[in-house]
Design a protein around this motif. Sequence first.
Motif, PDB file in Angstrom:
ATOM      1  N   UNK A   1       0.833  -1.204   0.000  1.00  0.00           N
ATOM      2  CA  UNK A   1       0.000   0.000   0.000  1.00  0.00           C
ATOM      3  C   UNK A   1       0.868   1.255   0.000  1.00  0.00           C
ATOM      4  N   UNK A   2       1.929   1.232   0.803  1.00  0.00           N
ATOM      5  CA  UNK A   2       2.805   2.403   0.875  1.00  0.00           C
ATOM      6  C   UNK A   2       3.491   2.661  -0.453  1.00  0.00           C
ATOM      7  N   UNK A   3       4.057   1.622  -1.048  1.00  0.00           N
ATOM      8  CA  UNK A   3       4.753   1.798  -2.319  1.00  0.00           C
ATOM      9  C   UNK A   3       3.781   2.231  -3.426  1.00  0.00           C
ATOM     10  N   UNK A   4       2.587   1.638  -3.425  1.00  0.00           N
ATOM     11  CA  UNK A   4       1.602   2.003  -4.445  1.00  0.00           C
ATOM     12  C   UNK A   4       1.177   3.468  -4.298  1.00  0.00           C
ATOM     13  N   UNK A   5       0.933   3.879  -3.034  1.00  0.00           N
ATOM     14  CA  UNK A   5       0.517   5.274  -2.810  1.00  0.00           C
ATOM     15  C   UNK A   5       1.641   6.238  -3.190  1.00  0.00           C
ATOM     16  N   UNK A   6       2.868   5.926  -2.799  1.00  0.00           N
ATOM     17  CA  UNK A   6       3.993   6.806  -3.128  1.00  0.00           C
ATOM     18  C   UNK A   6       4.196   6.887  -4.641  1.00  0.00           C
ATOM     19  N   UNK A   7       3.994   5.755  -5.323  1.00  0.00           N
ATOM     20  CA  UNK A   7       4.142   5.764  -6.778  1.00  0.00           C
ATOM     21  C   UNK A   7       3.072   6.647  -7.439  1.00  0.00           C
ATOM     22  N   UNK A   8       1.817   6.510  -6.989  1.00  0.00           N
ATOM     23  CA  UNK A   8       0.731   7.317  -7.561  1.00  0.00           C
ATOM     24  C   UNK A   8       0.949   8.794  -7.245  1.00  0.00           C
ATOM     25  N   UNK A   9       1.324   9.067  -5.976  1.00  0.00           N
ATOM     26  CA  UNK A   9       1.548  10.460  -5.582  1.00  0.00           C
ATOM     27  C   UNK A   9       2.675  11.094  -6.396  1.00  0.00           C
ATOM     28  N   UNK A  10       3.777  10.346  -6.543  1.00  0.00           N
ATOM     29  CA  UNK A  10       4.905  10.902  -7.293  1.00  0.00           C
ATOM     30  C   UNK A  10       4.540  11.118  -8.763  1.00  0.00           C
ATOM     31  N   UNK A  11       3.741  10.205  -9.305  1.00  0.00           N
ATOM     32  CA  UNK A  11       3.316  10.364 -10.705  1.00  0.00           C
ATOM     33  C   UNK A  11       2.479  11.625 -10.886  1.00  0.00           C
TER      34      UNK A  11
ATOM     35  N   UNK B   1      -7.465   8.114  -2.625  1.00  0.00           N
ATOM     36  CA  UNK B   1      -6.745   6.961  -3.198  1.00  0.00           C
ATOM     37  C   UNK B   1      -6.088   6.148  -2.098  1.00  0.00           C
ATOM     38  N   UNK B   2      -5.476   6.831  -1.109  1.00  0.00           N
ATOM     39  CA  UNK B   2      -4.834   6.121   0.001  1.00  0.00           C
ATOM     40  C   UNK B   2      -5.854   5.303   0.785  1.00  0.00           C
ATOM     41  N   UNK B   3      -6.996   5.897   1.084  1.00  0.00           N
ATOM     42  CA  UNK B   3      -8.034   5.156   1.823  1.00  0.00           C
ATOM     43  C   UNK B   3      -8.530   3.956   1.018  1.00  0.00           C
ATOM     44  N   UNK B   4      -8.680   4.157  -0.302  1.00  0.00           N
ATOM     45  CA  UNK B   4      -9.153   3.057  -1.142  1.00  0.00           C
ATOM     46  C   UNK B   4      -8.135   1.921  -1.184  1.00  0.00           C
ATOM     47  N   UNK B   5      -6.854   2.299  -1.249  1.00  0.00           N
ATOM     48  CA  UNK B   5      -5.799   1.263  -1.291  1.00  0.00           C
ATOM     49  C   UNK B   5      -5.823   0.426  -0.021  1.00  0.00           C
ATOM     50  N   UNK B   6      -5.901   1.083   1.136  1.00  0.00           N
ATOM     51  CA  UNK B   6      -5.914   0.340   2.394  1.00  0.00           C
ATOM     52  C   UNK B   6      -7.192  -0.472   2.545  1.00  0.00           C
ATOM     53  N   UNK B   7      -8.324   0.036   2.063  1.00  0.00           N
ATOM     54  CA  UNK B   7      -9.572  -0.709   2.147  1.00  0.00           C
ATOM     55  C   UNK B   7      -9.506  -1.975   1.295  1.00  0.00           C
ATOM     56  N   UNK B   8      -9.014  -1.811   0.064  1.00  0.00           N
ATOM     57  CA  UNK B   8      -8.908  -2.975  -0.828  1.00  0.00           C
ATOM     58  C   UNK B   8      -7.940  -4.004  -0.266  1.00  0.00           C
TER      59      UNK B   8
END
Length: 433
Positions: free
Chosen positions: A27-37, A131-138
């Motif tokens: 979740x952390x890596x995915x969120x950081x990747x989306x945020x950086x993009x 997006x972060x909340x959705x990632x952790x929920x999924x």
Amino acid sequence: MFSKRSIRRRFLFQLIVASAALVILFSSFLYLFIKQSIYDEKQAELISFAENISAYKSLLSAKQNNADSLMGLSIELVTLSPNEDHLNFFETNHPDKTTTLTLIYPFDFEKLSYLKISRDITPTKRLLHKILNSIFLINAVGFVVIILYAIAFSKMLIAPISSLTRRLSNMNEHLIRPIKVDQLPDEFEPLGETLNRLIGRIQNFVKYQKELFIGAAHELKTPLAVIKLKNQVTLIKQRSPEEYIEAIRITNQSVDEMNKIVADILHIGRQEGAQLEMPSEADIIKILKKWEGDFALLAHSENKVLKTNFEPDSFMAVLQVTLLNQILQNFLQNAMKFTPEGKTILFQSHLDHTGIVIEVIDEGCGIDESIDLFAPFKRQGNKSGVGLGLFLAKSAAEAIGAEITLTNRNDGIDGTIARLVLASKLCCVLPMR
């Protein structure tokens, strides 16, 4: 649900910890990747505006006609001193809970003027938060699915063990049945084969123990009946001292026979205790040479020939030496007993593909191979004996993991081959015979 010693409990605990760590990292890596993009896109947009202003003196280039991209945009021309730190990009959080992304871009180096382009990225921050909340929920849902799958998977893994446990727990000495190895998963086949070998040993033990008790009762009953009969005959009428002495002598013979049976039964008990001894490393060839020295003099005194041929020069094995000595003693005693005077006994050893083979070959009368001579109280020929020697040798061989056989010679000479095959680890690489 599970005890502290449960394998499933440890498996599930480790899986939960590993899955939780994996969900957090993913979740952390995915969120950081989306945020950086997204930030890269916003920064590229601000740089594009700055380049257009510097090159065309306009916000939009010829290729950019989207006026919506100008919403929330703020542009200033600022002057910075040469010693002042210049930041390319920085993010500012305002008291009204809005956030702006600012770019400092060189405009006129001679006048030390820079473009300060700011953009409101509050909607973008809110989007990232969703997006972060959705990632952790999924991932939380996925984590629960993983746990449910792990519970089902662990239950499937231990199903063969549970089946074996139920089957073995319902067994007793009358209902012992081999396990059908072909119905087990491949990973559990070695366990099933090991259990079948153990079941086979238990069946043989129960079988021979029953025969031992029945045979002991029979063997003890016969001399007791003889003693009683002789005493009854002696008491019928008065006899001479010589006749009384003869009756007592016969009674003593019967007592001696019973003593032999009792001694052998006690020997069985001592052997079962020897099976619990701690195995030790020993040189098998050295043990064979010791028995050669003990029986060479006995063979000479009985006008018999003992020949030996031991190969290799050394063979190291880990076993209970007491049990090996019982087997060798029985082999040599039987060979000495059944070999006529002037005949030869061959005591030898050699290597084969499984380990070392020890043989005692005599020139006696041979055996009836249709009879199980390893059963208690089974005797062959007209020689004296209780019939427990080979039974003890068989039990000792099973305890040390060896194979014992008794066959007739096939070289045209009457006699028996007593063979012990001992599989073990060589102390060095030795040539095969």
